[in-house]
Design a protein around this motif. Structure first.
Motif, PDB file in Angstrom:
ATOM      1  N   VAL B   7      30.746 -14.472  80.024  1.00  0.00           N
ATOM      2  CA  VAL B   7      29.662 -13.544  80.398  1.00  0.00           C
ATOM      3  C   VAL B   7      29.839 -12.036  79.402  1.00  0.00           C
ATOM      4  O   VAL B   7      29.040 -12.270  78.836  1.00  0.00           O
ATOM      5  CB  VAL B   7      29.297 -12.851  82.058  1.00  0.00           C
ATOM      6  N   ILE B 338      39.075  -0.869  81.675  1.00  0.00           N
ATOM      7  CA  ILE B 338      39.454  -1.961  82.337  1.00  0.00           C
ATOM      8  C   ILE B 338      39.791  -1.633  83.450  1.00  0.00           C
ATOM      9  O   ILE B 338      39.755  -3.405  84.484  1.00  0.00           O
ATOM     10  CB  ILE B 338      40.678  -2.408  81.314  1.00  0.00           C
ATOM     11  N   ARG B 339      40.060  -0.444  83.626  1.00  0.00           N
ATOM     12  CA  ARG B 339      40.831  -0.590  85.346  1.00  0.00           C
ATOM     13  C   ARG B 339      39.316  -1.026  86.429  1.00  0.00           C
ATOM     14  O   ARG B 339      39.320  -1.457  87.614  1.00  0.00           O
ATOM     15  CB  ARG B 339      40.910   1.276  85.432  1.00  0.00           C
ATOM     16  N   TYR B 340      37.834  -0.821  85.944  1.00  0.00           N
ATOM     17  CA  TYR B 340      36.778  -0.923  87.192  1.00  0.00           C
ATOM     18  C   TYR B 340      35.881  -1.429  87.106  1.00  0.00           C
ATOM     19  O   TYR B 340      35.704  -2.055  87.981  1.00  0.00           O
ATOM     20  CB  TYR B 340      35.990   0.704  87.401  1.00  0.00           C
ATOM     21  N   CYS B 341      35.711  -2.053  85.824  1.00  0.00           N
ATOM     22  CA  CYS B 341      34.745  -3.155  85.522  1.00  0.00           C
ATOM     23  C   CYS B 341      35.947  -4.761  85.270  1.00  0.00           C
ATOM     24  O   CYS B 341      36.410  -4.834  84.455  1.00  0.00           O
ATOM     25  CB  CYS B 341      34.424  -2.763  84.043  1.00  0.00           C
ATOM     26  N   GLY B 342      35.016  -5.577  86.013  1.00  0.00           N
ATOM     27  CA  GLY B 342      35.539  -6.890  85.685  1.00  0.00           C
ATOM     28  C   GLY B 342      34.113  -7.839  84.868  1.00  0.00           C
ATOM     29  O   GLY B 342      34.000  -6.955  84.146  1.00  0.00           O
ATOM     30  N   PRO B 343      34.257  -8.837  84.695  1.00  0.00           N
ATOM     31  CA  PRO B 343      33.953  -9.352  84.117  1.00  0.00           C
ATOM     32  C   PRO B 343      32.573  -9.608  84.361  1.00  0.00           C
ATOM     33  O   PRO B 343      32.007  -8.815  85.604  1.00  0.00           O
ATOM     34  CB  PRO B 343      34.228 -11.238  84.496  1.00  0.00           C
ATOM     35  N   GLY B 344      31.826  -9.169  83.408  1.00  0.00           N
ATOM     36  CA  GLY B 344      30.110  -8.604  83.049  1.00  0.00           C
ATOM     37  C   GLY B 344      30.013  -7.217  83.039  1.00  0.00           C
ATOM     38  O   GLY B 344      29.624  -6.940  81.656  1.00  0.00           O
ATOM     39  N   LEU B 345      30.404  -6.927  84.086  1.00  0.00           N
ATOM     40  CA  LEU B 345      30.977  -4.972  83.371  1.00  0.00           C
ATOM     41  C   LEU B 345      31.389  -4.519  82.262  1.00  0.00           C
ATOM     42  O   LEU B 345      31.264  -3.828  82.313  1.00  0.00           O
ATOM     43  CB  LEU B 345      31.192  -4.474  84.904  1.00  0.00           C
ATOM     44  N   LEU B 348      29.743  -5.335  79.390  1.00  0.00           N
ATOM     45  CA  LEU B 348      28.512  -4.020  79.598  1.00  0.00           C
ATOM     46  C   LEU B 348      28.962  -2.507  78.962  1.00  0.00           C
ATOM     47  O   LEU B 348      27.983  -2.059  78.086  1.00  0.00           O
ATOM     48  CB  LEU B 348      27.759  -4.172  80.999  1.00  0.00           C
TER      49      LEU B 348
END
Lengths: 81, 562
Positions: B7, B338-345, B348
């Motif tokens: 994604v 990287i710390r806060y965002c999983g796949p998708g975010l 983005l």
């Protein structure tokens, strides 16, 4: 001058480009957020407080709403191609 | 290091596809030189204003200052506020009428009208060098993100970014660049805003963040904007308020925002004088908000960034990071992503960073192609070519400029840090140029010889000071007037000195040379030019009203973070 105006109204608005991209991203994020709802990604497992917030889903909704409004408002009045 | 999910790749691919589509779409509207280099001068205030901010929002603004916020604390905010807002408003309210009514195509073009061909040639060459070098910085920064976050090969990232930007700028010229820059500005916010939002939730709010930073770094001066600037020793940056206010706030900032053609070109694309005056005011309002997605993440990293074993993570200068394998200051933003965002975010966020770098690259390369074509090739090499020939030259110079930028990207890999490199470039070329332009606009006694000699003396002295302090670090105490000054202070005072030298030489040489006849200064200098009405009817339409609103908010924000 009139001819120029006609050409300009047939152009794609910059805001239409912004709207369509945000809307597409919003839809993609919403779908990802729904899929991840019960299967949180690794970073949410490392930061447990993040899991209950579902940031991907909520942010996707925000983007879809903004993108949708701009796409609708600036949809070209003439055929695109 | 992380791996992009399908994604994420989809989001990145969609972005590249749209960017290239815009290039082909705009190609059909870039047939004349006015279309190609100035987007037909038909942009609204909002579009020109957002493009104005976005073109500046490259690697320095995103990664460089996020890293600086980690390194020096909230003092990095000065480069966004006092180092931008007053100058942007000054451009809109005071200087834009002259650029606009002179119908110049570029800043060197204005210098030609005011100071003659030699001043134009000198400024065009120095600007060309600066933009190509800056474009290289953007490429390198993008490649570092890709390497840090994804482990991608640096060369692969550089060539993909360069080819994409070259393609859409070459096809659609400034119109294509502007459409993409507005899109990139929206995307940067969409991709980066989650970092400070989630970061502040984790830190427990602004007050808790400040307390946590004080604990982690062992001092409380990282979160004060002005109160620690009384002495060089009292703040982590090793600077003094005089350097911030006069060096940064007056010389470097005014120089960059009012004479760097990269940003001024965007405003020149406005469709009327009122739009040209409003665009920098709108840009200033948005610029004031950018620290939220750049500086706040840097501060958050000081509080929340931890190693896998739970200890506080310490980032280091790039030179040390290369040896030890640790993360450098410039990695702050990707690490927080990287710390806060999983796949998708994550996709983005990565796309937002890529968009930022591409807007910086596009800004530099489109401005370079304009200055090369109008002010070097058209002015000195081939004066009588057809309009079609100049458009073709604009397209070729876009590609060649990009290739030289790629070479520069490899060059900056050896720089101590991205920030040092860019700050040095600003003070070499921008600080003296501001002295020349502002005297040219405000002082009718300035002569052609004065303008040229002042610009040359300012540029040479700035480079001279840089060489002096890099060959003898002890020289810093003479340039910054304090033995406690740290390297960042050098940039501020070097800019101030080079401006003073430029102005002094311009004044002295002007006074001993023959004045320019007043009738030749119409439309170029205050006092001999009637300022045309911009067409504002109501208070809400007046650029000056909105400029006062913006500067009032600016003062309130500075007091809140005192």
């Amino acid at each position: 001058m009139n001819e120029k105006r006609d050409v300009e109204t047939a152009e794609l608005s910059i805001w239409f480009f912004c709207g369509i991209l945000m809307l597409t991203y919003g839809v993609v994020l919403i779908a990802t957020g729904i899929l991840e709802y019960h299967n949180p990604p690794p970073n949410e497992l490392l930061l447990p407080w993040l899991e209950s917030l579902h940031p991907t889903l909520w942010w996707g909704m925000v983007m879809a709403v903004f993108g949708g409004i701009y796409t609708f408002k600036f949809w070209p009045k003439h055929p695109l191609f | 290091m992380t791996k992009l999910a399908p994604v994420d790749i989809l989001i990145l691919a969609l972005y590249f596809a749209l960017v290239v589509f815009i290039g082909f779409y705009a190609k059909g509207k870039a047939n004349t030189s006015e279309d190609f280099f100035l987007a037909g001068r038909e942009m609204t205030a909002w579009i020109a204003g957002l493009s104005f901010v976005s073109a500046n929002l490259g690697s320095l603004e995103l990664m460089g200052w996020a890293g600086a916020a980690y390194q020096y604390g909230i003092l990095a905010m000065h480069w966004y506020w006092i180092g931008a807002i007053p100058a942007m408003l000054f451009l809109g309210i005071v200087m834009m009428p002259f650029y606009y009514i002179s119908k110049t195509h570029s800043v060197p073009g204005y210098l030609q009208l005011r100071f003659g061909e030699p001043a134009r040639g000198l400024s065009a060459i120095s600007f060309g060098i600066m933009t190509i070098l800056m474009s290289g910085v953007n490429m390198y920064a993008m490649a570092v993100v890709m390497q840090t976050v994804l482990g991608w090969n640096i060369s692969f990232s550089i060539w993909v970014g360069a080819a994409t930007v070259a393609l859409y700028v070459m096809l659609g010229g400034l119109r294509s660049a502007i459409i993409n820059e507005v899109l990139q500005f929206v995307l940067i916010w969409a991709g980066a805003a989650m970092i400070p939002i989630l970061g502040l939730i984790e830190a427990g709010g602004w007050t808790n963040l400040k307390a946590q930073i004080a604990v982690n770094v062992g001092r409380s001066d990282y979160t004060h904007l002005w109160s620690t600037l009384g002495h060089f020793k009292d703040n982590p940056m090793g600077v003094h308020w005089t350097g911030i206010v006069f060096g940064l706030g007056f010389v470097i900032s005014f120089g960059y925002w009012t004479t760097d053609f990269l940003v001024v070109q965007r405003v020149l694309s406005a469709n009327n004088l009122r739009a040209a005056k409003m665009a920098p005011v709108i840009g200033a309002a948005f610029k004031m908000a950018v620290p939220f997605i750049v500086i706040v993440p840097g501060l958050l990293a000081l509080a929340v960034l931890k190693n896998p074993d739970g200890s506080v993570m310490h980032l280091v200068p790039a030179s040390i990071a290369q040896v030890t394998g640790q993360h450098s200051y410039d990695d702050v933003l990707p690490l927080m992503l990287i710390r806060y965002c999983g796949p998708g975010l994550l996709g983005l966020g990565i796309t937002a960073l890529v968009a930022g770098f591409m807007s910086g690259m596009a800004g530099n390369v489109s401005a370079f192609s304009t200055v090369w074509t109008y002010d070097i090739y058209g002015a000195f090499i081939n004066k009588k070519a057809s309009d079609k020939h100049y458009v073709a030259m604009g397209r070729w110079s876009t590609v060649i400029g990009m290739l030289v930028s790629v070479a520069t990207a490899y060059l900056v890999m050896n720089a101590a840090s991205i920030m040092d490199y860019v700050q040095a470039l600003f003070t070499f070329f921008i600080a003296p140029l501001f002295g020349t332009v502002v005297l040219g606009m405000l002082w009718k006694r300035a002569t052609h010889a004065g303008g040229f000699c002042g610009l040359l003396a300012g540029t040479v002295s700035s480079i001279g000071m840089f060489v002096w302090t890099h060959s003898d670090p002890g020289a810093l105490r003479y340039i910054a007037l304090s033995a406690d000054a740290k390297p960042m202070a050098e940039n501020l005072y070097r800019g101030l000195w080079s401006w003073l030298i430029c102005v002094s030489v311009t004044v002295i040489v002007s006074l001993v040379t023959k004045p320019v006849p007043v009738e030749q200064l119409g439309g170029l200098v205050y006092g001999v030019t009637p300022i045309p009405d911009d067409g504002s009817k109501t208070l809400w339409q007046k650029p000056i009203f909105w400029a006062i609103v913006v500067i009032t908010i600016f003062f309130i924000l500075n007091l809140m973070l005192w």
